[in-house]
Design a protein around this motif. Structure first.
Motif, short mmCIF file in Angstrom:
data_model
loop_
_atom_site.label_atom_id
_atom_site.label_comp_id
_atom_site.label_asym_id
_atom_site.label_seq_id
_atom_site.Cartn_x
_atom_site.Cartn_y
_atom_site.Cartn_z
N ILE A 122 0.20 -2.24 4.99
CA ILE A 122 -0.45 -2.92 3.88
C ILE A 122 -1.95 -2.29 3.73
O ILE A 122 -2.48 -2.14 2.82
N VAL A 123 -2.64 -2.08 4.91
CA VAL A 123 -3.87 -1.16 4.95
C VAL A 123 -3.69 0.13 4.33
O VAL A 123 -4.41 0.65 3.45
N ASN A 124 -2.65 1.00 4.74
CA ASN A 124 -2.28 2.24 3.85
C ASN A 124 -2.15 2.04 2.51
O ASN A 124 -2.51 3.10 1.74
N GLU A 125 -1.55 1.03 2.06
CA GLU A 125 -1.48 0.61 0.52
C GLU A 125 -2.95 0.36 0.07
O GLU A 125 -3.04 0.88 -0.95
N VAL A 131 -7.16 8.46 1.77
CA VAL A 131 -6.52 9.45 2.86
C VAL A 131 -5.09 9.14 3.39
O VAL A 131 -4.72 9.71 4.44
N ALA A 132 -4.52 7.98 3.26
CA ALA A 132 -3.33 7.66 3.84
C ALA A 132 -2.22 8.39 3.95
O ALA A 132 -1.47 8.51 4.94
N ASP A 133 -2.06 9.32 2.74
CA ASP A 133 -1.05 10.15 2.88
C ASP A 133 -1.24 11.51 3.50
O ASP A 133 -0.66 12.39 3.75
N ILE A 134 -2.46 11.39 4.03
CA ILE A 134 -2.90 13.14 4.60
C ILE A 134 -3.13 12.43 6.35
O ILE A 134 -2.55 13.39 7.12
N VAL A 135 -3.80 11.44 6.81
CA VAL A 135 -4.19 11.25 8.22
C VAL A 135 -3.51 9.83 8.40
O VAL A 135 -3.71 8.81 7.89
N ASP A 136 -2.51 9.85 9.41
CA ASP A 136 -1.50 8.66 9.39
C ASP A 136 -2.53 7.59 10.09
O ASP A 136 -1.99 6.27 9.97
N ASP A 137 -3.38 7.93 11.03
CA ASP A 137 -4.09 7.09 11.88
C ASP A 137 -5.49 6.66 11.63
O ASP A 137 -6.18 6.45 12.30
N GLU A 138 -5.88 7.12 10.37
CA GLU A 138 -7.26 6.90 10.01
C GLU A 138 -7.85 5.44 9.89
O GLU A 138 -9.07 5.17 10.30
N TYR A 139 -7.06 4.61 9.68
CA TYR A 139 -7.38 3.26 9.60
C TYR A 139 -7.02 2.13 10.96
O TYR A 139 -6.91 1.16 10.72
N ILE A 180 -8.64 -6.30 -2.38
CA ILE A 180 -8.73 -7.08 -1.01
C ILE A 180 -7.98 -8.29 -0.92
O ILE A 180 -7.25 -8.48 0.06
N ASN A 181 -8.14 -9.03 -2.05
CA ASN A 181 -7.46 -10.43 -2.21
C ASN A 181 -5.76 -10.12 -2.19
O ASN A 181 -4.98 -11.01 -1.24
N GLU A 182 -5.19 -9.33 -2.62
CA GLU A 182 -3.85 -8.75 -2.71
C GLU A 182 -3.41 -8.43 -1.41
O GLU A 182 -2.23 -8.95 -0.73
N ALA A 183 -4.31 -7.68 -0.46
CA ALA A 183 -3.95 -7.40 0.90
C ALA A 183 -3.92 -8.28 1.82
O ALA A 183 -3.14 -8.55 2.47
N VAL A 184 -4.85 -9.49 1.31
CA VAL A 184 -4.85 -10.69 2.22
C VAL A 184 -3.89 -11.56 2.17
O VAL A 184 -3.15 -11.80 3.11
#
Length: 194
Positions: A122-125, A131-139, A180-184
């Motif tokens: 969800i956070v990567n979306e 950078v989610a498609d570049i760095v796997d563990d950024e978040y 943010i609301n969509e992610a929540v």
């Protein structure tokens, strides 16, 4: 070495400037990537209060072997930094290799990992930094914060504020309220066992 001592090494490295040129490779090993891998896994280890999943231990062990290879080819400042990084990896591996888990603990870990992986998707979306498609563990840090909030209180406004505040303070970016609301709403659907 205990968790607090490992955290001291981690914090020192985290606050040191990276000593090498971006994109530099030694013996085919990218110095930025190995630094990111070891520091990311170390952060996971600290946040999980001294534990790593089996695949994470294997990755850290591979990083440790790579660090042994590159140390002999580095200049003084680089060598000092990466020697400390190698020590950090070694100390964590020593802890993970000696811990014995009961079957119940292993089952709980698997449940924890499943929930964490759902949050990560969800956070990567949401991808606050793009950078989610570049760095796997950024978040990882945001994922753990959301996980903690989910355990504590999954009420909409609490979850919204947790994400909004973290992203603005730590990443220094603004996110659209609707995003943010969509992610929540997606996060709230995750089933969790305390």
């Amino acid at each position: 070495m205990n968790l607090e001592q490992i955290k001291i090494i981690y914090d020192r490295l985290y606050n040191e400037p990276f000593p090498s040129d971006r994109g530099k490779e030694v013996s085919g090993i990218d110095l930025v990537m190995i630094d990111a891998d070891v520091m990311g896994l170390s952060q996971n280890f600290i946040l999980a209060e001294g534990h790593l999943m089996t695949d994470q231990v294997k990755t850290l062990a591979n990083c440790f072997m790579d660090l042994k290879v590159i140390l002999h080819h580095l200049e003084k400042t680089e060598r000092q930094y990466f020697a400390s990084l190698k020590q950090l990896a070694q100390e964590i591996l020593d802890v993970t290799n000696t811990e014995k888990l009961s079957e119940n603990e292993i089952e709980l870990r698997h449940k924890w990992k499943t929930v964490y992986d759902e949050i990560k998707i969800i956070v990567n979306e949401l991808d606050p930094l793009g950078v989610a498609d570049i760095v796997d563990d950024e978040y990882n840090d945001l994922n753990f914060r959301i996980y903690s909030q989910l355990l504590d209180n999954r009420e909409d406004t609490k979850m919204f504020e947790t994400i909004k505040t973290f992203v603005e303070k730590d990443y220094e970016v603004q996110l659209d309220r609707d995003d943010i609301n969509e992610a929540v709403q997606k996060i709230k659907k995750i089933e969790i066992t305390k």
